[in-house]
Design an enzyme around this catalytic site. Structure first.
Site, PDB file in Angstrom:
ATOM      1  N   HIS A  40      10.442   3.311  -0.455  1.00 15.60           N
ATOM      2  CA  HIS A  40      10.521   3.617   0.986  1.00 15.60           C
ATOM      3  C   HIS A  40      11.912   4.742   0.625  1.00 15.60           C
ATOM      4  CE1 HIS A  40       8.311   0.216   2.648  1.00 15.60           C
ATOM      5  NE2 HIS A  40       8.616   1.586   4.365  1.00 15.60           N
ATOM      6  N   ARG A  66      13.336   2.772  12.247  1.00 20.69           N
ATOM      7  CA  ARG A  66      12.894   1.728  11.145  1.00 20.69           C
ATOM      8  C   ARG A  66      13.943   1.147  11.396  1.00 20.69           C
ATOM      9  NH1 ARG A  66      10.052   5.620   7.891  1.00 20.69           N
ATOM     10  NH2 ARG A  66       7.817   5.142   7.240  1.00 20.69           N
ATOM     11  N   ARG A 102      10.462  -0.013  16.616  1.00 20.65           N
ATOM     12  CA  ARG A 102       9.818  -1.180  15.237  1.00 20.65           C
ATOM     13  C   ARG A 102      10.484  -1.801  14.962  1.00 20.65           C
ATOM     14  NH1 ARG A 102       7.224   0.809   9.880  1.00 20.65           N
ATOM     15  NH2 ARG A 102       9.285   0.480   9.361  1.00 20.65           N
ATOM     16  N   GLU A 155      -1.764  -1.308  10.347  1.00 20.13           N
ATOM     17  CA  GLU A 155      -1.396  -1.096   8.828  1.00 20.13           C
ATOM     18  C   GLU A 155      -1.779  -2.102   7.322  1.00 20.13           C
ATOM     19  OE1 GLU A 155       3.086  -0.337   8.365  1.00 20.13           O
ATOM     20  OE2 GLU A 155       3.325  -2.609   9.633  1.00 20.13           O
ATOM     21  N   ASP A 210       1.164   1.560   4.261  1.00 22.31           N
ATOM     22  CA  ASP A 210       0.986   0.191   3.849  1.00 22.31           C
ATOM     23  C   ASP A 210      -0.912   0.143   3.972  1.00 22.31           C
ATOM     24  OD1 ASP A 210       3.329  -1.230   3.264  1.00 22.31           O
ATOM     25  OD2 ASP A 210       4.574  -0.711   5.151  1.00 22.31           O
ATOM     26  N   ARG A 258       2.279   0.433  -3.423  1.00 23.71           N
ATOM     27  CA  ARG A 258       2.757   2.408  -2.847  1.00 23.71           C
ATOM     28  C   ARG A 258       4.290   2.809  -3.991  1.00 23.71           C
ATOM     29  NH1 ARG A 258       4.942   0.745   3.262  1.00 23.71           N
ATOM     30  NH2 ARG A 258       6.290   2.970   2.777  1.00 23.71           N
ATOM     31  N   CYS A 291       1.715   7.416  12.252  1.00 21.49           N
ATOM     32  CA  CYS A 291       3.543   7.494  11.712  1.00 21.49           C
ATOM     33  C   CYS A 291       3.869   7.178  10.087  1.00 21.49           C
ATOM     34  CB  CYS A 291       4.644   6.384  12.311  1.00 21.49           C
ATOM     35  SG  CYS A 291       3.943   4.595  11.702  1.00 21.49           S
TER      36      CYS A 291
END
Ligand code: PEP
Ligand code: MG
Length: 580
Positions: A191, A298, A334, A433, A457, A467, A504
């Site tokens: 992130h 987010r 979300r 995801e 994800d 990730r 997304c």
């Protein structure tokens, strides 16, 4: 000049002065002092040694009273080392003769000392190296004083070079002054990387340890396209990169012209291009780039930015403002996706061994229902101010989706009883995801109003590759055939039932994949705002027929490398101006 290769995570080139943060978050200042500063700096060094000694002495006394003199002996040894005459003389020599800053001299001298201990065979003596590091840290803390909290208060242009930056630290950076960053650790899907893109600053992560070789104020180049960091660049390299900066500017200006044009393929199919945002301020970026709305907000970043959990009223104010400013365009909110690498300053579960497989996201929300319910109320109340949709993250089972919907239904009921207005027909969707959600798509189509594929994800869960880990970064790719198959399955099932599906994850903002995704059947993509113009450019230059041919062929390839090579070839035929 030194070139360091890392992982490119946010495009663009930045040239500027380094601000170096070490492991503990201390700023490592300039390596050299001006000649006339030597006496003052030696005085500062002595003060720091005194203060560090006093600190250790306090610890020694406390341990002596509680646990006895024998254990307190460790601290006595530390005091002895810290006040060693040979060490003091060595430090003074470095400052006087070489004009090193005290911080740099301390690091150099202590590390040499530690290396000697480490080279002695047999456990006991080698372990003393840890004592040396401990003293070094204590002394540096006295010398530098300030920790990384001040990142938010930087007020001159810098490029940050750090061991690591957390997503919340990145979220607090001011892009006006922080022109780019590079970190020793971190992977392509972290992130931290995503926030860098949102802020529009070039970033490189996952470089090998390099901070000991660089000091504050040195000139550096961060090349976010190639994943390079260049320390002390020579004139020729600088000239090359200044040219690159200009090239970037002129391509951006060209793409800017696409702002008011629709993303329509050459055979007339309209593609919806939405923006991904982390902060309300990005709504403007989306509008500037001509987005059709927001496909992923987010919201958890509201919880990462401050020290306190935002209240219902605070959340409501932010969500309502976002919805209102979109003037009827949709915004997909979300719900909280906290946990794993997004840890807020709240009472949180103990350290987890596998945080990406642990109590994160919807699982966390369902466990801490008070916090979840409060957010749902805020979103519902804001829904009368615009076109809000709600989306649950990381759904892995049907039961989970139903539970989340039940909490939402409860929140609706409460508001109804209180006589508070909200949109009763709000669409409720879910992220796709986790591979299990793809495998169960035929059930989910019965229950969800819409889907959004989260490749960030999905890739890590289907390939079992973290990730945010640089050591397995080469495995982490959207081009992997297994990932393509899952995406294909999800799109087919949703399309066959007429349930809207978008994407997304970062994959949707990479022009390399645009033809493939349209060919697989997507008609909606949600993207980092900065990437909208390039993707729009590709959409306008391709026909759906060609895209379908590309997707069909790509699905038959065996490896990520083959897929990438093939997609590059196809893209360069239709949009050679897009840099890859
Ligand atoms: C994803 O996983 O693709 C996604 C969009 O969500 P995040 O990156 O916030 O986990
Ligand atoms: Mg995700």
């Amino acid at each position: 000049m030194e070139r360091l290769q890392g992982i490119a995570v946010s495009p663009g080139v930045a040239i500027g002065e380094a601000l170096v943060m070490d492991h503990e978050g201390f700023r490592i200042p300039r390596r050299f002092l001006p000649r006339d500063a030597v006496e003052d700096e030696l005085e500062r060094l002595d003060q720091a040694i005194l203060a560090a000694t006093a600190e250790i002495e306090r610890n020694r006394e406390r341990v002596a009273t509680q646990l006895g003199n024998q254990l307190a002996g460790i601290f006595a040894a530390h005091i002895q080392m810290l006040n060693d005459k040979v060490l003091r003389a060595r430090l003074e020599e470095m400052v006087r003769k070489h004009h090193y800053s005290p911080e740099y001299a301390v690091s150099q001298a202590m590390r040499q000392w530690a290396r000697v201990f480490q080279s002695v065979e047999g456990g006991r003596v080698a372990e003393r190296a840890n004592d040396v590091f401990d003293i070094e840290e204590r002394l540096l803390r006295q010398l530098t004083g300030r920790r990384r909290q001040e990142l938010a208060h930087i007020n001159s242009e810098v490029l940050i070079l750090a061991h690591n930056l957390t997503p919340s630290e990145t979220a607090n950076l001011n892009p006006k002054f922080v022109r780019g960053f590079a970190t020793e650790i971190g992977g392509p899907g972290s992130h931290t990387a995503i926030v860098a893109e949102a802020l529009g600053i070039p970033a490189v992560v996952g470089i090998r340890p390099f901070l000991t070789g660089v000091s504050g104020g040195e000139r550096v180049i961060i090349d976010g396209d190639q994943g390079l960091v260049i320390l002390q660049p020579d004139e020729e390299t600088l000239a090359h990169y200044r040219f690159e900066v200009e090239e970037h500017r002129s391509l951006a200006a060209k793409l800017d012209k696409l702002r008011d044009l629709a993303a329509v393929t050459s055979d007339g199919v309209r593609i919806e291009l939405l923006g991904n945002i982390e902060f309300p301020s990005e709504v403007e970026h989306c509008k500037d780039r001509g987005a059709d709305g927001i496909g992923l907000y987010r919201t958890e970043f509201l919880f990462l930015a401050g020290d306190e959990q935002p209240t219902e009223e605070e959340q409501f104010a932010v969500y309502a403002a976002v919805a209102q400013s979109l003037k009827g365009q949709p915004v997909v909110m979300r719900t909280l996706d906290l946990g794993a690498d997004k840890i807020p300053n709240l009472p949180f579960p103990e350290d987890e061994r596998n945080p990406f497989l642990g109590l994160r996201s919807i699982r966390l929300a369902l466990k801490y229902q008070g916090m979840f319910r409060m957010q749902l109320r805020a979103i519902l109340r804001a829904s009368t101010f615009g076109n809000i949709r709600i989306m649950f993250p990381l759904i892995s089972t049907l039961l989970e989706f139903r539970q989340a919907k039940m909490v939402l239904a409860d929140a609706m009921e409460d508001l109804e009883e209180e006589g508070v207005a909200f949109d009763r027909d709000m669409k409720v969707g879910m992220m796709v995801e986790v591979p299990s959600s793809v495998l169960l798509m035929d059930h989910f189509v019965e229950e969800a109003d819409f889907f959004s594929i989260g490749t960030n994800d999905l890739i890590q869960y289907v390939l079992a590759v973290d990730r945010s880990n640089k050591d397995v970064a080469s495995l982490y790719t959207a081009a992997d055939p297994a990932v393509l198959r899952l995406i294909n399955m999800a799109i087919r099932t949703a399309n066959s039932r007429g349930v809207p599906i978008s994407m997304c994850g970062q994959m949707s903002g990479n022009p390399l994949y645009t033809m493939l995704l349209l060919g697989l059947g997507l008609r909606s993509l949600s993207i980092t705002p900065a990437a909208i113009p390039e993707v729009k450019q590709v959409c306008r230059q391709v026909s759906l027929k060609d895209c379908e041919r590309v997707a069909e062929r790509a699905l038959r390839l065996e490896s990520a490398r083959d897929v990438r090579t093939y997609l590059k070839e196809e893209l360069s035929k239709v949009a050679p101006e897009i840099p890859l």
